[in-house]
Write a protein that holds these residues in place. Structure first.
Motif, PDB file in Angstrom:
ATOM      1  N   MET A 153       0.261  -0.995   0.043  1.00  0.00           N
ATOM      2  CA  MET A 153       0.481  -0.174   0.211  1.00  0.00           C
ATOM      3  C   MET A 153       0.550   0.955   0.369  1.00  0.00           C
ATOM      4  SD  MET A 153      -3.210  -0.874   0.155  1.00  0.00           S
ATOM      5  CE  MET A 153      -3.429   0.740   0.098  1.00  0.00           C
TER       6      MET A 153
ATOM      7  N   LEU B  23       2.602   1.622   2.795  1.00  0.00           N
ATOM      8  CA  LEU B  23       2.322   3.185   3.725  1.00  0.00           C
ATOM      9  C   LEU B  23       4.098   3.419   4.266  1.00  0.00           C
ATOM     10  CD1 LEU B  23      -0.991   1.384   4.891  1.00  0.00           C
ATOM     11  CD2 LEU B  23      -0.132   3.545   4.377  1.00  0.00           C
TER      12      LEU B  23
ATOM     13  N   GLU C 226       2.373   7.298  -8.257  1.00  0.00           N
ATOM     14  CA  GLU C 226       1.284   6.074  -6.511  1.00  0.00           C
ATOM     15  C   GLU C 226      -0.660   7.030  -6.450  1.00  0.00           C
ATOM     16  OE1 GLU C 226       2.709   8.112  -3.072  1.00  0.00           O
ATOM     17  OE2 GLU C 226       1.625   6.933  -2.063  1.00  0.00           O
TER      18      GLU C 226
ATOM     19  N   LYS D  42      -3.222   4.327  -6.661  1.00  0.00           N
ATOM     20  CA  LYS D  42      -4.380   4.299  -5.291  1.00  0.00           C
ATOM     21  C   LYS D  42      -5.592   4.217  -5.629  1.00  0.00           C
ATOM     22  CE  LYS D  42      -1.023   4.979  -1.451  1.00  0.00           C
ATOM     23  NZ  LYS D  42       0.079   5.906  -0.407  1.00  0.00           N
TER      24      LYS D  42
ATOM     25  N   PHE E 269      -9.170  -0.878  -0.416  1.00  0.00           N
ATOM     26  CA  PHE E 269      -8.143  -1.516   1.080  1.00  0.00           C
ATOM     27  C   PHE E 269      -9.435  -1.222   1.924  1.00  0.00           C
ATOM     28  CE2 PHE E 269      -8.232   2.873   0.817  1.00  0.00           C
ATOM     29  CZ  PHE E 269      -8.127   3.467   1.815  1.00  0.00           C
TER      30      PHE E 269
ATOM     31  N   ILE F 128      -9.972   2.297  10.689  1.00  0.00           N
ATOM     32  CA  ILE F 128      -8.968   3.871  10.303  1.00  0.00           C
ATOM     33  C   ILE F 128     -10.141   4.963   9.654  1.00  0.00           C
ATOM     34  CG2 ILE F 128      -7.581   2.272   9.503  1.00  0.00           C
ATOM     35  CD1 ILE F 128      -8.750   3.073   6.562  1.00  0.00           C
TER      36      ILE F 128
ATOM     37  N   ASP G  93      -6.030  14.828  13.059  1.00  0.00           N
ATOM     38  CA  ASP G  93      -5.484  13.689  11.718  1.00  0.00           C
ATOM     39  C   ASP G  93      -4.633  13.385  12.332  1.00  0.00           C
ATOM     40  OD1 ASP G  93      -7.708  13.941  10.117  1.00  0.00           O
ATOM     41  OD2 ASP G  93      -6.121  15.165   8.271  1.00  0.00           O
TER      42      ASP G  93
ATOM     43  N   SER H 237      -3.800   5.758  12.381  1.00  0.00           N
ATOM     44  CA  SER H 237      -4.639   5.226  11.895  1.00  0.00           C
ATOM     45  C   SER H 237      -5.369   5.667  10.556  1.00  0.00           C
ATOM     46  CB  SER H 237      -6.390   4.188  12.319  1.00  0.00           C
ATOM     47  OG  SER H 237      -6.922   5.504  13.351  1.00  0.00           O
ATOM     48  N   ILE H 238      -5.598   6.661  11.125  1.00  0.00           N
ATOM     49  CA  ILE H 238      -6.176   7.876  10.209  1.00  0.00           C
ATOM     50  C   ILE H 238      -4.721   8.323   9.240  1.00  0.00           C
ATOM     51  CG2 ILE H 238      -6.665  10.372   9.733  1.00  0.00           C
ATOM     52  CD1 ILE H 238      -8.867   9.053  11.074  1.00  0.00           C
ATOM     53  N   ASN H 239      -3.654   8.165   9.512  1.00  0.00           N
ATOM     54  CA  ASN H 239      -2.686   8.852   8.111  1.00  0.00           C
ATOM     55  C   ASN H 239      -2.404   6.818   7.448  1.00  0.00           C
ATOM     56  OD1 ASN H 239      -0.758  11.117   8.583  1.00  0.00           O
ATOM     57  ND2 ASN H 239      -0.247   9.830  11.329  1.00  0.00           N
ATOM     58  N   LYS H 240      -3.679   5.847   8.552  1.00  0.00           N
ATOM     59  CA  LYS H 240      -3.443   4.681   7.049  1.00  0.00           C
ATOM     60  C   LYS H 240      -4.618   5.452   6.100  1.00  0.00           C
ATOM     61  CE  LYS H 240      -3.168  -0.241   8.868  1.00  0.00           C
ATOM     62  NZ  LYS H 240      -3.885  -0.882  10.746  1.00  0.00           N
ATOM     63  N   LEU H 241      -5.501   5.681   6.638  1.00  0.00           N
ATOM     64  CA  LEU H 241      -6.079   6.153   5.884  1.00  0.00           C
ATOM     65  C   LEU H 241      -5.721   6.667   4.372  1.00  0.00           C
ATOM     66  CD1 LEU H 241      -9.914   6.012   4.771  1.00  0.00           C
ATOM     67  CD2 LEU H 241      -9.976   7.639   6.184  1.00  0.00           C
ATOM     68  N   LEU H 242      -6.078   7.991   5.002  1.00  0.00           N
ATOM     69  CA  LEU H 242      -5.081   9.357   4.212  1.00  0.00           C
ATOM     70  C   LEU H 242      -4.071   8.741   2.886  1.00  0.00           C
ATOM     71  CD1 LEU H 242      -4.899  12.266   6.761  1.00  0.00           C
ATOM     72  CD2 LEU H 242      -7.297  11.434   5.530  1.00  0.00           C
ATOM     73  N   ASN H 243      -3.107   7.621   3.580  1.00  0.00           N
ATOM     74  CA  ASN H 243      -1.592   7.907   2.798  1.00  0.00           C
ATOM     75  C   ASN H 243      -2.155   6.564   1.891  1.00  0.00           C
ATOM     76  OD1 ASN H 243       0.598   9.239   2.876  1.00  0.00           O
ATOM     77  ND2 ASN H 243       0.131   8.901   5.001  1.00  0.00           N
ATOM     78  N   SER H 244      -3.225   5.533   2.143  1.00  0.00           N
ATOM     79  CA  SER H 244      -4.006   4.632   1.126  1.00  0.00           C
ATOM     80  C   SER H 244      -5.569   4.913   0.367  1.00  0.00           C
ATOM     81  CB  SER H 244      -5.415   3.078   1.812  1.00  0.00           C
ATOM     82  OG  SER H 244      -3.841   2.936   2.861  1.00  0.00           O
TER      83      SER H 244
ATOM     84  N   THR I 232      -0.740  12.140  -2.240  1.00  0.00           N
ATOM     85  CA  THR I 232       0.533  11.848  -1.762  1.00  0.00           C
ATOM     86  C   THR I 232       0.920  12.589  -0.588  1.00  0.00           C
ATOM     87  OG1 THR I 232       1.076  13.788  -2.994  1.00  0.00           O
ATOM     88  CG2 THR I 232       1.553  11.990  -4.139  1.00  0.00           C
ATOM     89  N   ARG I 233       1.782  11.801  -0.201  1.00  0.00           N
ATOM     90  CA  ARG I 233       2.325  12.826   1.200  1.00  0.00           C
ATOM     91  C   ARG I 233       2.910  13.743   1.387  1.00  0.00           C
ATOM     92  NH1 ARG I 233       4.977   8.240   5.011  1.00  0.00           N
ATOM     93  NH2 ARG I 233       4.284   6.394   4.611  1.00  0.00           N
TER      94      ARG I 233
ATOM     95  N   ARG J 189       7.523  12.249   5.153  1.00  0.00           N
ATOM     96  CA  ARG J 189       7.865  11.228   3.607  1.00  0.00           C
ATOM     97  C   ARG J 189       8.369   9.840   4.771  1.00  0.00           C
ATOM     98  NH1 ARG J 189      10.383  14.334  -0.638  1.00  0.00           N
ATOM     99  NH2 ARG J 189      12.369  13.917   0.698  1.00  0.00           N
TER     100      ARG J 189
ATOM    101  N   VAL K 140       6.042   6.415   9.655  1.00  0.00           N
ATOM    102  CA  VAL K 140       6.570   4.742   9.501  1.00  0.00           C
ATOM    103  C   VAL K 140       4.475   4.641   9.992  1.00  0.00           C
ATOM    104  CG1 VAL K 140       6.135   2.630  10.542  1.00  0.00           C
ATOM    105  CG2 VAL K 140       8.444   4.132   9.539  1.00  0.00           C
ATOM    106  N   PHE K 141       3.557   4.239   9.973  1.00  0.00           N
ATOM    107  CA  PHE K 141       2.274   4.489  10.382  1.00  0.00           C
ATOM    108  C   PHE K 141       1.824   3.005  10.951  1.00  0.00           C
ATOM    109  CE2 PHE K 141       2.042   7.482   7.395  1.00  0.00           C
ATOM    110  CZ  PHE K 141       2.220   8.083   7.741  1.00  0.00           C
TER     111      PHE K 141
END
Lengths: 289, 125, 202
Positions: free
Chosen positions: A50, A52, A71, A75, A80, A86, C52, C56-63, C67-68, C198, C201-202
């Motif tokens: 993903m 991450l 990216e 996505k 997911f 989340i 944010d 878990s929210i970082n996981k959501l936004l980054n999925s 982009t970061r 950048r 780590v989440f």
């Protein structure tokens, strides 16, 4: 056959954990189950897929594209599901949908409504009041509402009741009627895999153990039970792992036909579950209880 | 088309499907040119993985029971001699089973039945 | 990326609806716009940030297809929008309550100082966690009190005079230099935050 996910010689190390020279592929149009014990690198691998996490070395490509340049494109095409919540807890599902919807160019409100109705999800209750099962249904609904080609799930069935697990597998079965869909999910509930997984990837201690078709597993692997006297230096070679007790032995083989030749009617040969394969492979060699 | 699979059988699931579809074809329940359900549909209906049905269809195709057209699906093939023979064998088995059952009902022993069969066989020659 | 800013506005809707009327209340009693404006801006911006911050929210936004870089940038643009919102409320509030609007210099100073604060707060929050910001503020406050009581007794007055001097400056070029340098700092802070985020780590 086209690969949707490709990991090549990926290395990633943290304090006390390492993914070592990890390579794997996930084929388009099939369901791939990702199995392994707790803390062996399943979640890390999914996070790498993903984006991450970034690998220390090695390459990752999704739909044949890399994350450095594509990216957002990648996505857009992934749905997911994670095993934890989340979403923003203080929002309702409708509010959450409004936020997520804007991220996807292919969002389909009809599809969203279809799954909401099918899963009987409340639209106007705060997400923090959701049970584990509802949470999972909500995640799945969001994941499936933008026509994603690849569905990536981290332990989707952990903590779910058996009835919902079946419902969940049904949804996946229906999804797979479309040959352009690909599903990749990790699990340690191996019975989930028996009915749905086309391919199984087994990871242990950060290393790739095998990738096999589920039919291949059926053909090659077997649980063999018999009297201990049958075991000698030669015959032991046919087994991956042997469990001995005072009353006989039980062993796993990856060469069912050979066993049938060697032992014939002298042993009992049974179909192994995926759990058996995991258990014996992890144990290794032979041990006595 | 009825297909019943057992998850507990030692026989792999794809073989069970292979055998049952083969039987349907040999018995003539599936006719030449008739389409089979798509692999994905069948997998969904039987609650099994796509690769299992795929494997069963591949075996059926390899042995000439079905043929597939890309984008259209799989169809029952015209049967060759080998298959007709196999199909006849199946009929013979069924008829003989019936004969055995009838014999048992009226107490005709195995030897007597074999004698009768040998006699009838000679007469036909 | 504008979806992300929109998301923050939606999430903060309730908070803003409570805080901005409260700002009106303050203006009734105390028309010292600058300090109140800064405090309100920072409280709102920090609250947006904290929402944010969960992994878990970082996981959501980054999925999601972001982009970061976009995720960080949206926070920096959002901070300016929220500050301007506070400024706008102050203008309206001043007009309604005191029949006089704050001077443009006061507004500019308030916005600039808020941006200055954000320039330090954001990289710090990305590197550590925003909850430590409060602790950092406490430490700063204690240091400030110590400085006042032991070393420079009239620091408060000096600062007030400094602000007054800036406000009464006739030469706009000094003002311009100040705003420009804060903007440069803001951009530098933005680039730094992207760098920090950048590798998270989440």
């Amino acid at each position: 056959m086209e690969n949707v996910i490709e990991l090549q010689n990926v290395n990633k190390s943290f304090k006390g954990f390492q993914l070592k020279d990890f390579s794997m592929t996930v084929k388009k149009g099939f369901v791939t189950g990702f199995i392994g014990g707790n803390g062996v690198g399943k979640s890390t691998t999914i996070k790498l897929i993903m984006n991450l996490l970034q690998p220390d070395s090695g390459t990752i490509s999704i739909f044949g594209l890399n994350y450095k340049q594509h990216e957002k494109k990648i996505k857009q095409r992934i749905g997911f599901v994670f095993d934890d919540n989340i979403f923003y807890e203080h929002l309702t599902l409708t509010e959450m949908k409004r936020i997520i919807k804007r991220a996807y160019s292919n969002w389909d409100d009809n599809l969203f409504r279809y799954y909401v109705e099918q899963f009987e999800l409340p639209l106007n209750k705060k997400i923090k009041t959701f049970s584990k099962g509802m949470m999972m249904k909500a995640s799945l609904t969001i994941a499936l509402s933008h026509h994603a080609e690849l569905i990536v799930m981290d332990e989707p069935t952990s903590g779910l009741d058996p009835v919902f697990r079946r419902e969940f597998l049904d949804v996946l079965h229906r999804l797979m009627e479309n040959e352009d869909k690909t599903i990749f999910f990790s699990t340690h509930v191996t019975t989930d895999l028996d009915s749905i997984a086309d391919y199984i990837i087994f990871i242990d201690k950060g290393q790739h153990v095998f990738t096999k078709e589920s039919t291949q597993i059926e053909e090659e692997y077997a649980i063999v039970k018999g009297e201990k006297e049958l075991l000698d230096a030669d015959t032991k070679k046919e087994f991956i792992s042997i469990r001995k007790s005072n009353h006989g032995f039980e062993a796993l083989t990856a060469n069912k036909n050979r066993i049938e030749e060697v032992f014939g009617q002298m042993v009992l040969i049974e179909k192994p579950s995926i759990e058996d394969i995991m258990f014996y492979t992890k144990k290794g060699a032979e041990w006595h209880v | 088309m009825q297909i019943i699979i057992s998850n507990n059988s030692k026989e792999p699931i794809y073989e069970q499907i292979y055998a049952q579809i083969k039987t349907h074809i040999l018995k003539g329940e599936l006719q030449v040119g008739q389409p089979l359900p798509s692999m994905r549909q069948l997998a969904k209906d039987l609650d099994i993985s796509v690769i299992t049905t795929k494997r069963a269809y591949e075996e059926l195709e390899k042995n000439g029971f079905i043929y597939s057209i890309v984008g259209k699906g799989s169809f029952v093939s015209e049967q060759n001699n080998e298959m007709i023979k196999e199909r006849k064998m199946q009929v013979i088995e069924e008829q003989l089973t019936a004969a055995i059952q009838n014999s048992k009902e009226i107490g005709v022993s195995r030897t007597e039945l074999i004698e009768l069969l040998t006699m009838l066989y000679r007469e036909e020659e | 990326m504008f979806n992300l800013i929109w998301k923050d506005l939606v999430l903060q809707k309730k908070g803003v609806m409570i805080l901005l009327p409260a700002l009106f209340g303050y203006i009734v009693f105390n028309p010292s716009y600058i300090w109140i404006g800064i405090v309100f801006s920072i409280v709102i911006i920090q609250d947006v940030f904290a929402k944010d911050e969960h992994s878990s929210i970082n996981k959501l936004l980054n999925s999601l297809p972001y982009t970061r870089q976009e995720i960080v940038t949206s926070k920096y643009i959002g901070a300016i929008i929220f500050t301007l919102l506070v400024a706008l409320t102050m203008i309206i509030g001043g007009m309604l309550i005191h029949k006089e609007i704050p001077t443009w210099k006061e507004i500019m100073l308030m916005v600039s100082l808020s941006m200055l604060a954000v320039s330090f707060i954001f990289p710090f929050s990305y590197k550590f966690k925003s909850q430590y910001i409060l602790k950092a503020f406490l430490v700063l406050f204690v240091v400030y009190m110590i400085v006042i009581t032991i070393f420079i007794h009239n620091l408060n007055d000096i600062l007030r005079e400094f602000v007054q001097t800036i406000l009464t400056l006739e030469d706009p070029s000094v003002f311009l230099v100040m705003i420009l340098s804060i903007m440069v700092l803001y951009i530098f802070s933005w680039l730094l935050s992207i760098r920090i985020y950048r590798n998270k780590v989440f």
